[in-house]
Write an enzyme that holds these catalytic residues in place. Structure first.
Site, PDB file in Angstrom:
ATOM      1  N   ARG A  30       0.818  -1.212   0.000  1.00  0.00           N
ATOM      2  CA  ARG A  30       0.000   0.000   0.000  1.00  0.00           C
ATOM      3  C   ARG A  30       0.850   1.260   0.000  1.00  0.00           C
ATOM      4  NH1 ARG A  30      -4.366  -1.770   4.709  1.00  0.00           N
ATOM      5  NH2 ARG A  30      -5.373  -3.463   3.540  1.00  0.00           N
ATOM      6  N   ARG A  31       2.067   1.150   0.503  1.00  0.00           N
ATOM      7  CA  ARG A  31       2.932   2.325   0.579  1.00  0.00           C
ATOM      8  C   ARG A  31       3.661   2.554  -0.741  1.00  0.00           C
ATOM      9  NH1 ARG A  31       7.093   0.446   5.195  1.00  0.00           N
ATOM     10  NH2 ARG A  31       5.264  -0.711   5.892  1.00  0.00           N
ATOM     11  N   ALA A 127      17.225  -8.188   7.126  1.00  0.00           N
ATOM     12  CA  ALA A 127      16.932  -7.498   5.876  1.00  0.00           C
ATOM     13  C   ALA A 127      18.092  -6.603   5.455  1.00  0.00           C
ATOM     14  CB  ALA A 127      15.653  -6.671   6.032  1.00  0.00           C
ATOM     15  N   LYS A 177      12.059 -17.383  18.974  1.00  0.00           N
ATOM     16  CA  LYS A 177      13.357 -16.700  19.090  1.00  0.00           C
ATOM     17  C   LYS A 177      13.179 -15.197  19.271  1.00  0.00           C
ATOM     18  CE  LYS A 177      13.355 -14.869  14.780  1.00  0.00           C
ATOM     19  NZ  LYS A 177      13.716 -13.503  14.313  1.00  0.00           N
ATOM     20  N   SER A 240      18.368  -6.344  15.265  1.00  0.00           N
ATOM     21  CA  SER A 240      17.117  -7.018  15.618  1.00  0.00           C
ATOM     22  C   SER A 240      16.161  -6.058  16.320  1.00  0.00           C
ATOM     23  CB  SER A 240      17.405  -8.211  16.532  1.00  0.00           C
ATOM     24  OG  SER A 240      16.230  -8.638  17.194  1.00  0.00           O
TER      25      SER A 240
END
EC number: 1.1.1.94
Length: 312
Positions: A30-31, A127, A177, A240
């Site tokens: 959507r962005r 990422a 985790k 993280s």
């Protein structure tokens, strides 16, 4: 279109970039992703690969393979709106447990697609590192080994993808985790030392395996990339989100402030509560998750960590 990636966050863009090395990839979000995709496409074009294109939802449904990278808490609603074919080949890259229905990812997905068409992505990765093309090893879990291999063969040269079964073990490891990673951030934020951290992660791995085994997860899954590998990465790195939540809590910041400053989804927060409720229902011993749930509800961080070290 060969691969459609749903989710325009950092993880979705990273996966679109990774699969884009060998495949035609469209991303659905959507962005507006024009600016975020520019650098990624420049890198792909320099390799001789086709650029990632953003498309709307309707166009995005006509693909050979589907990769889902959206928050687990919105996954059910997404499936309802997407109306994928029942036999669509789907790789879910979202790690968590649905709080509302206390449901694992595969339990959500089975209401909308054939279980033999479902894969789950697990293993240690960030990422930020994937978009740099840094090497990593991941696991694609599926009851359909041929489908897992099909997805694995689409991954880029810098990712070593293993195809394994035990989808329930893979998704529980990926969810759990994140919980232990929050505790790891608290431990480091309080400067409790390497010995305490090693104890926490070791017992966290045992707790993860105990919980997962109750639902049929295999020990080797929790001791491999999907469990231990992802845990050791996520509970030790500032990259993280869940680890950063723990760091913020260690500074005695209210959870609401920590999440506002984070500005991103940290799945471990809601997953903690889901795990504790599931564990209570079935009588599973989860001391770390249980203590972390109290901390997230406002218990003193020092008191929580002291109690945790004694109990875990």
């Amino acid at each position: 279109m060969e691969i459609a990636v749903f989710g325009g966050g950092a993880w979705g863009r990273a996966l679109a970039f990774a699969f884009g090395e060998k495949n035609e990839v469209k991303i659905i979000s959507r962005r507006d992703l024009n600016e975020p995709l520019k650098k990624l496409n420049d890198a792909l074009i320099s390799k001789g690969s086709a650029p990632i294109e953003q498309v709307d939802l309707q166009r995005g449904l006509k693909a050979t393979l589907y990769v889902i990278a959206i928050s687990v808490q919105h996954l059910r609603e997404w499936f309802q709106n997407a109306s994928l074919p029942k036999n669509a080949k789907v790789l879910i890259a979202s790690k968590g447990i649905e709080v509302l229905n206390k449901a694992f990812v595969s339990e959500i997905a089975k209401d909308f697609i054939d279980p033999n068409s479902l894969c789950f992505l697990a293993g240690p990765s960030f990422a930020a590192e994937i978009i740099q093309g840094l090497p990593c090893a991941l696991v694609i879990h599926s009851n359909n080994q041929a489908l897992a291999l099909e997805f694995a063969n689409k991954t880029p040269s810098f990712i070593r993808a293993y195809a394994q079964q035990d989808i329930i073990g893979g998704e529980i490891a990926g969810a759990y985790k994140n919980v232990i990673a929050i505790a790891g951030g608290v431990c480091d934020g309080l400067k409790l030392g390497n010995s305490a951290k090693a104890s926490l992660l070791s017992r966290g791995l045992v707790e993860m395996q105990r919980f997962g085994a109750f639902f049929g997860g295999k020990t080797e899954t929790f001791l491999g990339l999907s469990g231990a590998g992802d845990l050791f990465l996520t509970a030790n790195s500032i990259l993280s989100r869940n680890y950063r939540v723990g760091l913020g809590l260690a500074q005695n910041k209210p959870l609401e402030v920590v999440l506002e400053e984070l500005g991103e989804v940290a799945e471990g927060v809601k997953t903690t509560n889901a795990i504790v409720e599931i564990a209570r229902k079935y009588g599973i011993y989860t001391p770390i998750a249980s203590e972390l749930a109290l901390l997230l509800k406002g218990k003193s961080v020092l008191e929580s960590m002291n109690d945790l070290i004694r109990r875990a």
